[in-house]
Design a protein around this motif. Structure first.
Motif, PDB file in Angstrom:
ATOM      1  N   GLU A 173       1.548  -4.633   3.693  1.00 34.19           N
ATOM      2  CA  GLU A 173       0.233  -5.175   3.470  1.00 34.19           C
ATOM      3  C   GLU A 173      -1.090  -4.634   3.850  1.00 34.19           C
ATOM      4  OE1 GLU A 173       1.082  -9.463   3.739  1.00 34.19           O
ATOM      5  OE2 GLU A 173       2.653  -9.289   2.110  1.00 34.19           O
ATOM      6  N   VAL A 174      -0.904  -4.260   5.103  1.00 35.04           N
ATOM      7  CA  VAL A 174      -2.337  -3.676   5.645  1.00 35.04           C
ATOM      8  C   VAL A 174      -2.125  -2.317   5.897  1.00 35.04           C
ATOM      9  CG1 VAL A 174      -3.747  -3.955   7.714  1.00 35.04           C
ATOM     10  CG2 VAL A 174      -2.671  -6.121   6.824  1.00 35.04           C
ATOM     11  N   PRO A 175      -2.941  -1.422   5.763  1.00 35.43           N
ATOM     12  CA  PRO A 175      -2.890  -0.107   5.743  1.00 35.43           C
ATOM     13  C   PRO A 175      -3.163   0.466   7.352  1.00 35.43           C
ATOM     14  CG  PRO A 175      -4.951  -0.442   4.677  1.00 35.43           C
ATOM     15  CD  PRO A 175      -4.105  -1.918   4.824  1.00 35.43           C
ATOM     16  N   HIS A 176      -2.683  -0.109   8.165  1.00 38.20           N
ATOM     17  CA  HIS A 176      -2.896   0.506   9.575  1.00 38.20           C
ATOM     18  C   HIS A 176      -1.585  -0.004  10.072  1.00 38.20           C
ATOM     19  CE1 HIS A 176      -5.141   0.479  13.319  1.00 38.20           C
ATOM     20  NE2 HIS A 176      -4.331   0.276  13.850  1.00 38.20           N
ATOM     21  N   ILE A 183       0.829  -1.127   0.134  1.00 38.41           N
ATOM     22  CA  ILE A 183       0.120   0.119   0.063  1.00 38.41           C
ATOM     23  C   ILE A 183       0.871   1.199   0.009  1.00 38.41           C
ATOM     24  CG2 ILE A 183      -1.900  -1.031   1.292  1.00 38.41           C
ATOM     25  CD1 ILE A 183      -0.333   1.249   3.087  1.00 38.41           C
ATOM     26  N   TYR A 192      -6.658   6.366   5.678  1.00 35.86           N
ATOM     27  CA  TYR A 192      -7.133   5.210   6.496  1.00 35.86           C
ATOM     28  C   TYR A 192      -8.178   4.538   6.024  1.00 35.86           C
ATOM     29  CZ  TYR A 192      -7.823   2.154  10.454  1.00 35.86           C
ATOM     30  OH  TYR A 192      -7.684   0.967  11.189  1.00 35.86           O
ATOM     31  N   ASP A 193      -8.126   3.171   5.853  1.00 35.83           N
ATOM     32  CA  ASP A 193      -9.071   2.379   5.132  1.00 35.83           C
ATOM     33  C   ASP A 193      -9.797   1.576   6.372  1.00 35.83           C
ATOM     34  OD1 ASP A 193     -10.768   0.456   3.944  1.00 35.83           O
ATOM     35  OD2 ASP A 193      -9.203  -0.662   3.000  1.00 35.83           O
ATOM     36  N   ASP A 218     -12.225  -0.543   6.369  1.00 38.07           N
ATOM     37  CA  ASP A 218     -12.102  -1.910   6.171  1.00 38.07           C
ATOM     38  C   ASP A 218     -11.044  -2.762   6.180  1.00 38.07           C
ATOM     39  OD1 ASP A 218     -15.145  -1.708   5.969  1.00 38.07           O
ATOM     40  OD2 ASP A 218     -14.961  -1.259   3.889  1.00 38.07           O
ATOM     41  N   ASN A 219      -9.776  -2.163   6.610  1.00 38.13           N
ATOM     42  CA  ASN A 219      -8.631  -3.193   6.677  1.00 38.13           C
ATOM     43  C   ASN A 219      -8.886  -4.073   7.708  1.00 38.13           C
ATOM     44  OD1 ASN A 219      -6.788  -2.365   9.100  1.00 38.13           O
ATOM     45  ND2 ASN A 219      -7.299  -0.505   8.477  1.00 38.13           N
TER      46      ASN A 219
END
Length: 126
Positions: free
Chosen positions: A105-108, A3, A9-10, A12-13
């Motif tokens: 890989e995860v937008p958090h 990402i 921020y998404d 739904d992550n």
């Protein structure tokens, strides 16, 4: 899928869903600012993820926008989790992948704590 850490921020992550209780996890530590849990696909005998509870995509986002309490709590939680898991004496590795080139890989924002075996060189040369 990597990402772009500059993206918004998404909600739904996968980590947002874990924080909302929509996806189960094996929690090892939790407080008002942080959740730490076992990775579902461990890359070492011990592999724990530590995430802030706030909506932060990257370390840059977190360091610019989080409160002093959130930042202090996150840093202290990483150390606490490593100590409680018995990782300190033999050693452990912290890893935070930020952005596309680092293969986030995860937008958090999240920190991996790896331990339980010799972990080899920091990066593969090449």
């Amino acid at each position: 899928m990597a990402i772009d850490a500059t993206l918004p921020y998404d909600d739904d992550n996968i980590f947002a869903k874990i924080l909302r209780g929509e996806i189960p996890n094996k929690t090892v530590y939790e407080d008002e600012h942080v959740l730490a849990f076992q990775d579902i696909n461990p890359q070492a005998p011990q592999h724990i993820l530590v995430i802030p509870k706030g909506k932060y995509v990257s370390w840059d986002d977190f360091s610019a926008k989080a409160s002093d309490a959130e930042i202090g709590g996150f840093v202290r939680a990483v150390g606490h989790v490593a100590r409680e898991a018995g990782m300190v004496e033999a050693g452990y590795r912290l890893l935070a992948n930020i952005g596309q080139n680092a293969h986030q890989e995860v937008p958090h924002l999240h920190v991996h704590i790896f331990a339980g075996k010799p972990l080899g060189p920091m990066l593969v040369k090449g």
